[in-house]
Motif scaffolding. Structure first.
Motif, PDB file in Angstrom:
ATOM      1  N   ILE A   1       0.838  -1.197   0.000  1.00 31.29           N
ATOM      2  CA  ILE A   1       0.000   0.000   0.000  1.00 31.29           C
ATOM      3  C   ILE A   1       0.874   1.249   0.000  1.00 31.29           C
ATOM      4  O   ILE A   1       1.826   1.349   0.782  1.00 31.29           O
ATOM      5  CB  ILE A   1      -0.929   0.004   1.235  1.00 31.29           C
ATOM      6  N   GLY A   2       0.561   2.168  -0.900  1.00 33.36           N
ATOM      7  CA  GLY A   2       1.252   3.451  -0.927  1.00 33.36           C
ATOM      8  C   GLY A   2       0.272   4.561  -0.570  1.00 33.36           C
ATOM      9  O   GLY A   2      -0.897   4.498  -0.958  1.00 33.36           O
ATOM     10  N   PHE A   3       0.746   5.532   0.181  1.00 32.43           N
ATOM     11  CA  PHE A   3      -0.110   6.647   0.598  1.00 32.43           C
ATOM     12  C   PHE A   3       0.448   7.965   0.064  1.00 32.43           C
ATOM     13  O   PHE A   3       1.658   8.198   0.119  1.00 32.43           O
ATOM     14  CB  PHE A   3      -0.137   6.775   2.128  1.00 32.43           C
ATOM     15  N   VAL A   4      -0.458   8.823  -0.407  1.00 29.87           N
ATOM     16  CA  VAL A   4      -0.072  10.200  -0.752  1.00 29.87           C
ATOM     17  C   VAL A   4      -1.062  11.121  -0.051  1.00 29.87           C
ATOM     18  O   VAL A   4      -2.279  10.932  -0.166  1.00 29.87           O
ATOM     19  CB  VAL A   4      -0.137  10.468  -2.273  1.00 29.87           C
ATOM     20  N   TYR A   5      -0.530  12.077   0.664  1.00 31.80           N
ATOM     21  CA  TYR A   5      -1.380  12.989   1.429  1.00 31.80           C
ATOM     22  C   TYR A   5      -1.348  14.392   0.810  1.00 31.80           C
ATOM     23  O   TYR A   5      -0.527  14.684  -0.054  1.00 31.80           O
ATOM     24  CB  TYR A   5      -0.900  13.070   2.879  1.00 31.80           C
ATOM     25  N   GLN A   6      -2.227  15.242   1.312  1.00 32.15           N
ATOM     26  CA  GLN A   6      -2.257  16.629   0.819  1.00 32.15           C
ATOM     27  C   GLN A   6      -0.920  17.321   1.095  1.00 32.15           C
ATOM     28  O   GLN A   6      -0.400  18.045   0.256  1.00 32.15           O
ATOM     29  CB  GLN A   6      -3.404  17.374   1.501  1.00 32.15           C
ATOM     30  N   PHE A   7      -0.393  17.091   2.279  1.00 33.49           N
ATOM     31  CA  PHE A   7       0.930  17.628   2.613  1.00 33.49           C
ATOM     32  C   PHE A   7       1.904  16.458   2.535  1.00 33.49           C
ATOM     33  O   PHE A   7       1.613  15.367   3.029  1.00 33.49           O
ATOM     34  CB  PHE A   7       0.912  18.288   3.990  1.00 33.49           C
ATOM     35  N   HIS A   8       3.036  16.684   1.916  1.00 29.77           N
ATOM     36  CA  HIS A   8       3.842  15.554   1.442  1.00 29.77           C
ATOM     37  C   HIS A   8       4.502  14.722   2.543  1.00 29.77           C
ATOM     38  O   HIS A   8       4.797  13.560   2.367  1.00 29.77           O
ATOM     39  CB  HIS A   8       4.898  16.065   0.481  1.00 29.77           C
TER      40      HIS A   8
ATOM     41  N   ALA B   1       5.593   6.784  -2.534  1.00 25.91           N
ATOM     42  CA  ALA B   1       4.418   5.935  -2.285  1.00 25.91           C
ATOM     43  C   ALA B   1       4.421   4.686  -3.154  1.00 25.91           C
ATOM     44  O   ALA B   1       3.898   3.654  -2.746  1.00 25.91           O
ATOM     45  CB  ALA B   1       3.138   6.734  -2.524  1.00 25.91           C
ATOM     46  N   VAL B   2       5.001   4.775  -4.358  1.00 25.88           N
ATOM     47  CA  VAL B   2       4.966   3.601  -5.239  1.00 25.88           C
ATOM     48  C   VAL B   2       6.315   2.877  -5.296  1.00 25.88           C
ATOM     49  O   VAL B   2       6.479   1.933  -6.054  1.00 25.88           O
ATOM     50  CB  VAL B   2       4.501   3.968  -6.677  1.00 25.88           C
ATOM     51  N   ALA B   3       7.273   3.327  -4.473  1.00 25.86           N
ATOM     52  CA  ALA B   3       8.641   2.798  -4.562  1.00 25.86           C
ATOM     53  C   ALA B   3       8.693   1.290  -4.350  1.00 25.86           C
ATOM     54  O   ALA B   3       9.491   0.598  -4.965  1.00 25.86           O
ATOM     55  CB  ALA B   3       9.546   3.505  -3.562  1.00 25.86           C
ATOM     56  N   ASN B   4       7.849   0.774  -3.476  1.00 22.30           N
ATOM     57  CA  ASN B   4       7.880  -0.660  -3.195  1.00 22.30           C
ATOM     58  C   ASN B   4       6.947  -1.463  -4.093  1.00 22.30           C
ATOM     59  O   ASN B   4       6.648  -2.619  -3.792  1.00 22.30           O
ATOM     60  CB  ASN B   4       7.555  -0.912  -1.717  1.00 22.30           C
ATOM     61  N   GLY B   5       6.464  -0.819  -5.160  1.00 23.61           N
ATOM     62  CA  GLY B   5       5.590  -1.546  -6.097  1.00 23.61           C
ATOM     63  C   GLY B   5       4.308  -2.022  -5.451  1.00 23.61           C
ATOM     64  O   GLY B   5       3.971  -3.203  -5.527  1.00 23.61           O
ATOM     65  N   PRO B   6       3.546  -1.113  -4.801  1.00 21.00           N
ATOM     66  CA  PRO B   6       2.341  -1.547  -4.092  1.00 21.00           C
ATOM     67  C   PRO B   6       1.246  -2.002  -5.048  1.00 21.00           C
ATOM     68  O   PRO B   6       1.254  -1.652  -6.223  1.00 21.00           O
ATOM     69  CB  PRO B   6       1.892  -0.274  -3.356  1.00 21.00           C
ATOM     70  N   ARG B   7       0.310  -2.770  -4.518  1.00 20.81           N
ATOM     71  CA  ARG B   7      -0.890  -3.122  -5.290  1.00 20.81           C
ATOM     72  C   ARG B   7      -1.873  -1.967  -5.284  1.00 20.81           C
ATOM     73  O   ARG B   7      -2.681  -1.817  -6.193  1.00 20.81           O
ATOM     74  CB  ARG B   7      -1.615  -4.292  -4.616  1.00 20.81           C
ATOM     75  N   VAL B   8      -1.849  -1.195  -4.191  1.00 17.18           N
ATOM     76  CA  VAL B   8      -2.886  -0.189  -3.955  1.00 17.18           C
ATOM     77  C   VAL B   8      -2.234   1.153  -3.646  1.00 17.18           C
ATOM     78  O   VAL B   8      -1.292   1.219  -2.847  1.00 17.18           O
ATOM     79  CB  VAL B   8      -3.760  -0.601  -2.734  1.00 17.18           C
ATOM     80  N   LEU B   9      -2.756   2.207  -4.279  1.00 12.28           N
ATOM     81  CA  LEU B   9      -2.299   3.560  -3.971  1.00 12.28           C
ATOM     82  C   LEU B   9      -3.493   4.338  -3.435  1.00 12.28           C
ATOM     83  O   LEU B   9      -4.540   4.400  -4.092  1.00 12.28           O
ATOM     84  CB  LEU B   9      -1.749   4.233  -5.230  1.00 12.28           C
TER      85      LEU B   9
ATOM     86  N   ARG C   1      15.938   2.226  -8.711  1.00 13.09           N
ATOM     87  CA  ARG C   1      14.479   2.339  -8.845  1.00 13.09           C
ATOM     88  C   ARG C   1      14.026   3.760  -8.512  1.00 13.09           C
ATOM     89  O   ARG C   1      13.171   4.325  -9.192  1.00 13.09           O
ATOM     90  CB  ARG C   1      13.791   1.316  -7.933  1.00 13.09           C
ATOM     91  N   ALA C   2      14.593   4.332  -7.466  1.00  9.63           N
ATOM     92  CA  ALA C   2      14.224   5.708  -7.087  1.00  9.63           C
ATOM     93  C   ALA C   2      14.580   6.681  -8.206  1.00  9.63           C
ATOM     94  O   ALA C   2      13.787   7.562  -8.552  1.00  9.63           O
ATOM     95  CB  ALA C   2      14.932   6.082  -5.782  1.00  9.63           C
ATOM     96  N   THR C   3      15.757   6.497  -8.790  1.00  9.67           N
ATOM     97  CA  THR C   3      16.182   7.375  -9.884  1.00  9.67           C
ATOM     98  C   THR C   3      15.226   7.240 -11.067  1.00  9.67           C
ATOM     99  O   THR C   3      14.778   8.236 -11.654  1.00  9.67           O
ATOM    100  CB  THR C   3      17.621   7.014 -10.328  1.00  9.67           C
TER     101      THR C   3
END
Ligand SMILES: Nc1ncnc2c1ncn2[C@@H]1O[C@H](COP(=O)(O)OP(=O)(O)OP(=O)(O)O)[C@@H](O)[C@H]1O
Length: 232
Positions: free
Chosen positions: A94-101, A164-172, A130-132
């Motif tokens: 699971i990756g999370f993105v919030y209003q404030f980073h 948020a997607v660095a670990n290859g989540p199923r869900v964002l 991967r990050a790059t």
């Protein structure tokens, strides 16, 4: 499962109930909510303030347990898992993105995206590559060594998306991810977010009050009387 069986939803909430006690009152926020998100699908969650958007995201993101019902991440039921197993699943799937980073201020853009991968146990070199790649895909490959304070708001939010997607989540899961940005920057960040979701086949739920952005997602849902409903 037979080889021809379709893949499970990235996320599936089945008859989820969530209530809060406030003083002597009981607030039934989710009252048997059913909600599925498929891999590669982007669903807008649009509902008036206080109807339970954050509650839904918290339950879906395994930050809160439902009072009843089940939450599947991929094919995996999660409600009965113990806390450490839920934490592990959250980190990986699971990756999370919030209003404030919420980026770590003392680390560079690159390091902010590398760290969750190291916590997961990945090799530093693999994590760095991967990050790059992710930051380059999001158009900030020239800013890898900048700290958050040296980046614009839109750039900071793109680092948060990469993290948020660095670990290859199923869900964002995203809660007003562009709510803190001016309209032009919001549009640009949103565009890169969509491109990333499409490329990675993650199933995304984006809570937003911005109907213009919501219209550009695959599907729009709302919460009414504690139930998730299609808007169109
Ligand atoms: N931990 C809690 N304890 C008690 N009540 C809570 C708790 N969390 C949320 N609530 C209540 O549940 C309701 C739904 O809250 P939630 O944050 O899910 O709404 P929301 O739709 O995300 O609102 P907004 O758009 O304003 O962020 C609100 O009335 C809130 O006060």
């Amino acid at each position: 499962m037979s080889p021809s069986a379709p893949p499970p939803p990235a996320l599936f909430l089945s008859r989820v109930e969530r209530r809060y006690i406030q003083g002597t009152a009981t607030l039934d926020i989710l009252r048997g909510a059913d909600f599925a998100v498929w891999p590669g699908e982007i669903v807008a969650l649009v509902a008036p303030s206080g109807t339970g958007k954050s509650t839904l995201l918290h339950v879906a993101g395994l930050l809160e347990r439902p009072d009843a019902g089940e939450v599947y991440i991929g094919a995996r039921p999660t409600v009965e898992l113990d806390d450490s197993e839920r934490t592990r699943l959250r980190r990986v799937d699971i990756g999370f993105v919030y209003q404030f980073h919420h980026l770590l201020p003392e680390f560079s853009a690159l390091e902010n995206v590398v760290l969750p991968q190291l916590i997961r146990g990945l090799d530093r070199k693999v994590a760095g590559q991967r990050a790059t790649d992710l930051l380059t895909f999001l158009g900030i490959g020239q800013r890898l060594k900048h700290r958050p304070a040296e980046l614009s708001g839109g750039e900071q939010q793109r680092v948060a998306i990469a993290r948020a997607v660095a670990n290859g989540p199923r869900v964002l899961l995203a809660d007003e991810p562009t709510g803190n940005l001016d309209p032009g920057t919001a549009d640009h960040v949103f565009h890169t977010l969509i491109a990333l979701v499409r490329a990675s086949r993650v199933g995304a739920v984006i809570a937003t009050h911005n109907l213009d952005l919501a219209r550009r997602m695959d599907r729009r849902v709302t919460i009414r009387d504690g139930i998730v409903m299609q808007m169109d």
